[in-house]
Design a protein around this motif. Structure first.
Motif: not given
Ligand code: ZN
Ligand code: ADP
Ligand code: ADP
Length: 226
Positions: A156-161, A136-141
């Motif tokens: 790079v996370c699609d949702k939050c970069g 999972t993305c550590a920033t937005c989950g």
């Molecule tokens: Zn994210």
């Protein structure tokens, strides 16, 4: 009939890897409901070092179920938050008959009830690979998978970069096996329990994420329309 002014209570039932978290996030966006994951709440308690977290840690690492008392306490606290007013998607709860009864009691205090239970039907074998490849993305989950759901741009996370990702300590093949065993012994009987109450819907969750999402969305639309 569901009164329009009472919150919708939706339960996602399925073994580890079935796609509960993935689909809960999509339903959250589409329907304005709030995802409540007891796994996430317990992991936060472990990270915060609370008394509940201290007791839950070893149990979670072994892939067994945390006691009903602890799970109910963390869930109860979260359900008091005002953002749950429109409705909730329970992801990973209830997981035992005792939790299902406690949920009924908790809801009845505010004239609520379980509106719909979606059983995400999968085969056991492929769930090990789904769990072992999850991150999972550590920033937005946002959830990803080594094979089945990679970010559009690698790293790079699609949702939050965000560029930091994490994996769960219990997402290994050995613990996943124990969690599947716990699911069949303690949680799967809830399918018949909710079927008997006429609120169960079965979804083929072996299909790809987008196909499962369409089926889930149709099921929730039917519930929200009644
Ligand atoms: Zn994210
Ligand atoms: P659960 O919350 O039920 O344990 P997740 O939603 O976290 O399951 O999904 C487990 C892993 O499998 C994640 O890495 C996710 O990206 C991936 N996944 C979810 N649904 C599917 C699907 N229908 N097909 C393939 N992979 C999936
Ligand atoms: P998954 O998404 O793979 O199904 P979760 O994040 O829901 O996993 O749960 C991780 C772990 O947290 C479980 O293996 C269990 O130890 C604990 N847990 C989560 N929800 C519950 C619950 N409702 N009752 C008991 N234990 C739970």
């Amino acid at each position: 009939m569901t009164a329009k002014n009472t919150p919708t209570v939706l339960i996602l039932l399925g073994p580890p890897g079935a796609g509960k978290g993935t689909q809960a996030r999509l339903l959250e966006e589409e329907f304005g409901l709030v995802q409540l994951s007891t796994g996430d709440l317990l992991r936060s308690a472990v990270a915060a070092g609370t008394e509940a977290g201290k007791q839950a840690k070893a149990v979670m690492e072994a892939g067994a179920l945390v006691s009903d008392d602890i799970v109910l306490a963390v869930l109860h606290d979260r359900m008091e938050d005002p953002d749950t007013a429109k409705g909730v998607i329970l992801d990973g709860f209830p997981r035992t008959a005792g939790q299902a009864e406690a949920l009924d009691q908790l809801l009845s205090r505010s004239n609520q009830r379980v509106n719909s239970v979606i059983s995400m039907e999968v085969e056991d074998g492929p769930m090990i690979a789904r769990v072992a490849g999850r991150y999972t993305c550590a920033t937005c989950g946002e959830g990803y998978h080594d094979q089945f759901k990679q970010p559009a741009k690698a790293g790079v996370c699609d949702k939050c970069g965000g560029t930091e990702f994490k994996r769960r300590a219990d997402d290994n093949a050995k613990t996943a096996g124990a969690r599947l065993t716990a699911y069949h012994a303690q949680t799967a009987p809830l399918i018949a329990y909710y079927e008997g109450r006429g609120v169960l819907e079965r979804i083929d969750a072996m299909a790809d994420i987008a196909t499962v999402s369409r089926a889930m969305s149709d099921a929730v639309k039917r519930v929200m329309a009644t």
